[in-house]
Enzyme design. Structure first.
Site, PDB file in Angstrom:
ATOM      1  N   ASP A 405      -0.997   5.029  -2.798  1.00  0.00           N
ATOM      2  CA  ASP A 405      -0.124   6.178  -2.586  1.00  0.00           C
ATOM      3  C   ASP A 405      -0.920   7.407  -2.148  1.00  0.00           C
ATOM      4  O   ASP A 405      -2.036   7.645  -2.606  1.00  0.00           O
ATOM      5  CB  ASP A 405       0.619   6.476  -3.897  1.00  0.00           C
ATOM      6  N   GLU A 458      -0.721   4.374   2.367  1.00  0.00           N
ATOM      7  CA  GLU A 458       0.266   5.355   2.796  1.00  0.00           C
ATOM      8  C   GLU A 458      -0.533   6.592   3.201  1.00  0.00           C
ATOM      9  O   GLU A 458      -0.884   7.410   2.364  1.00  0.00           O
ATOM     10  CB  GLU A 458       1.258   5.689   1.674  1.00  0.00           C
TER      11      GLU A 458
END
Length: 728
Positions: A405, A458
């Protein structure tokens, strides 16, 4: 009383201000003989027992009413196994003395932990059931180099920090203690007298299980057995494999209708897993399941990196869920958050009274967007904690991939900061060199230690080389989310078709950089929250046009180069934004057949067709796998391309992003012959207008678009069609 034990030492020990309990407690050789000392608050009588015979070999004298006992065994000179018979509240208990056991952590482990190169620190740190000298119990260890004293507190000692102070291993800053009788299932924490003299109660950073929020204690829990990755699961992660990811938030995929409570891991194994398999997805991606205190963080602010959340069951229940997914042929991706952590008092923040896990300067250590703290990747023990966690999930649970993330927030020091709010690196630049090295090292170790497992980034910027190997200057990820493609295509799709001709490049631009990284095309949870609307609701027009637009978009996406990711609810066109506190709108699929059923059937067919035809996935990251056939017809908002496999087999993909059917649309093709329409998003099967080409079309020897042969098609309104060459 032994002359060696000063009253000030006893006072400090009882007050919890003494850092070296093993120098006082336990069995010690003195000139008078063996001396046994124990701190046993609330005890009235204490005897030393010889376990073989059960005989009392000496009574300890109470030297301090607060529970300090001491006694000399004059006839004994050599250390021996002993137990203590302790009378509490009139009842005698036989216990093993924790302070008769030697150091726990081996020198090599201590050295590797200090160097930050221990591949599996979780095998040493934390709480581990063990047997020492024939005594069963649990060994505890925690890294807190600046603490003045650390104790284990838990259900086994009335949460009393006086009873089990730990031994400090000065060379590593690790505190350790073996507690006889402590067993799996019991709750515990660490009580620290921190560097500033303040008392802190902390959960174990390496806890394998934790209490259900709002409680915050850690739970003694055995280390899971290692899991090996099968050859089939390894192949499913490869660059040439069909990868279609169903992204799921376990707490809101489906809930019990009577009380809106979550499904358990085992219920999810029985319901979610077969559904994802039936829909044709290849991978399940789980929003973070690490323990976290705040439901509204969706798991992205974890406090227990090594503990699956108790919201849905036990650690073993989670393993059951993973095993069920694997048995169904689904690989499992775990959202992983090594970028930041919340500032809750019970967790990592100022762990030993210093900024141990985080940077001390808020310009480096505080994330203002999320009110969280940023890991100090330059501290070896911190990076080791995180790298070890990556291996833990893969080796001990069989997680097949990690999706990391917020990578951009990790690798840029000025991420979401104004001038003066960040500190440049040692070369004056904006890159976080320590975070970059951490990511490279993590990916390198995953590749070496867990062959077949992969990582996905990401990463929202144009940082070069996210999916290049570390040895060539890249970050070493296997895949990167293509957020640029997602934003461009959604911006295009939300336009009224009248205006799409002026934004044709929104759909074509992605191919200009497509081969710079190994991309995943994500329609993730981030796109259906915070007022962005659902994917369906972003589509223009009336209800029919909204659904037609969505179907055409999905047909385009599944054929475009890159692996696929779809957040739950999008597969049946949920109309409202995602709400983490409620179930998906499954009632939309109740009753008679409707538009939502049509989208669900389309996604299922897209998945199965995509998986069946190598041309749609085998060369996602090779220029040979894609070729434009019609790229410049912006006036009619028509785009046509071909996908190709290694053997040269082709699938033609044609999209018409206007509500006007295009009859007799001619375009050139590479391969003459008979072409079958294998998918049409306007089919009546999906509640479209059923405009199409009657199944099969034949090429003509008519030049078009610079090619000798061409096809003449009917392009349905707001639709995408796929055609496969069947023969001459």
């Amino acid at each position: 009383m032994s002359s060696r034990i000063d009253r000030d030492v006893i006072n400090a020990l009882i007050a919890g201000h003494f850092a070296d309990p093993f120098s006082v407690l336990g069995m010690h050789q003195t000139q008078a003989g063996l001396e046994v000392r124990a701190l046993l608050p609330d005890a009235t009588d204490v005897w030393v027992i010889e376990p073989k015979t059960g005989r009392k070999v000496g009574k300890l004298e109470c030297l301090d009413a607060r529970g300090f006992f001491c006694g000399v065994l004059p006839r004994r000179k050599n250390f021996f196994r002993y137990q203590l018979a302790v009378v509490w509240h009139g009842q005698q208990n036989l216990i093993d003395d924790p302070y008769r056991f030697g150091p726990l952590i081996q020198e090599m482990d201590a050295w590797l932990l200090s160097e930050g190169t221990h591949l599996r620190p979780y095998e040493t740190l934390g709480a581990h059931a063990d047997t020492m000298d024939g005594v069963t119990g649990t060994r505890f260890s925690v890294w807190a180099p600046n603490a003045r004293r650390v104790s284990v507190v838990g259900q086994f000692n009335y949460w009393d920090g006086r009873r089990h102070p730990m031994r400090l291993r000065k060379e590593s800053g690790i505190w350790e203690l073996f507690i006889p009788g402590a067993h799996n299932g019991q709750l515990y924490k660490f009580e620290l007298l921190d560097a500033n003299g303040n008392l802190r109660i902390k959960a174990d950073p390496y806890a394998f299980e934790a209490q259900m929020r709002p409680e915050t204690a850690s739970m003694i829990c055995g280390l899971p057995e290692k899991v090996t990755q099968s050859e089939e699961r390894q192949k499913a992660n490869q660059f040439d494999a069909p990868i279609s990811i169903y992204e799921v938030h376990l707490g809101s995929w489906r809930r019990h209708t009577d009380n809106n409570f979550w499904l358990s891991y085992r219920e999810l194994a029985d319901q979610l897993v077969p559904y994802a398999k039936w829909m044709g997805f290849t991978h399940l991606e789980l929003l973070p399941v690490n323990e976290h205190p705040f439901d509204g963080s969706w798991g992205y602010q974890p406090t227990g990196l090594y503990a699956p959340t108790r919201r849905f069951g036990t650690r073993d229940d989670f393993r059951y869920f993973i095993n069920a997914a694997h048995a169904a042929g689904l690989n499992v991706i775990l959202d992983w958050v090594p970028g930041h952590f919340p500032s809750d008092d019970f967790s990592l923040a100022e762990f030993d009274g210093t900024h141990l896990y985080e940077h001390s300067d808020p310009r480096e250590g505080y994330h203002q967007d999320w009110n969280t703290l940023i890991y100090n990747y330059g501290r070896r023990e911190v990076s080791n904690y995180l790298v070890g966690n990556a291996l833990y999930w893969m080796e001990r649970f069989g997680i097949d991939a990690l999706r990391v993330d917020a990578v951009a927030s990790m690798i840029y020091r000025d991420y979401s900061r104004k001038e003066g709010e960040w500190i440049p690196n040692e070369f004056g630049g904006r890159e976080n060199l320590e975070a970059i090295e951490f990511l490279r090292n993590t990916n390198r170790i995953i590749g070496e230690q867990v062959p077949g497992a992969v990582s996905m980034a990401e990463e929202s910027t144009d940082f070069s080389g996210v999916t290049r190997p570390p040895e060539t200057g890249g970050l070493g990820f296997w895949f990167k989310w293509n957020l640029g493609w997602m934003h461009d295509t959604l911006d295009y799709m939300k336009l009224d078709p009248v205006y799409r001709q002026y934004h044709h490049d929104k759909l074509t631009f992605g191919m200009l950089y497509n081969h710079t990284e190994n991309f995943v095309l994500p329609l993730s949870h981030d796109e259906v929250v915070h007022g962005k609307k659902s994917i369906l609701d972003r589509m223009p027009g009336d209800a029919w046009q909204k659904f037609a637009n969505l179907r055409a978009y999905y047909g385009w996406m599944w054929a475009f180069p890159g692996k696929k990711l779809l957040f739950m609810g999008n597969e049946f066109a949920q109309g409202r934004e995602w709400n983490h506190d409620a179930s998906l709108d499954w009632h939309l699929l109740e009753g008679g057949d409707n538009w939502h059923h049509g989208v669900q059937r389309l996604v299922r067919d897209l998945n199965h067709t995509y998986r069946h035809h190598k041309a749609l996935h085998e060369l996602d990251f090779d220029a040979y796998g894609f070729e434009w056939l019609v790229v410049d017809d912006n006036e009619r908002s028509v785009l046509i391309f071909v996908r190709r496999d290694k053997a040269g087999n082709e699938i033609i993909v044609a999209s018409n992003f206007t509500p006007v059917p295009r009859y007799d649309y001619r375009f050139g093709v590479n391969q003459p012959g008979r072409w079958r329409e294998i998918l049409n998003t306007d089919s009546m099967h999906y509640h479209g207008s059923n405009t199409g080409n009657g199944g099969v079309v034949h090429s003509d020897e008519i030049e078009s678009h610079g090619r000798q042969h061409s096809l003449r098609l009917t392009l349905p309104p707001l639709a995408t069609i796929w055609l496969m060459r069947e023969g001459e």
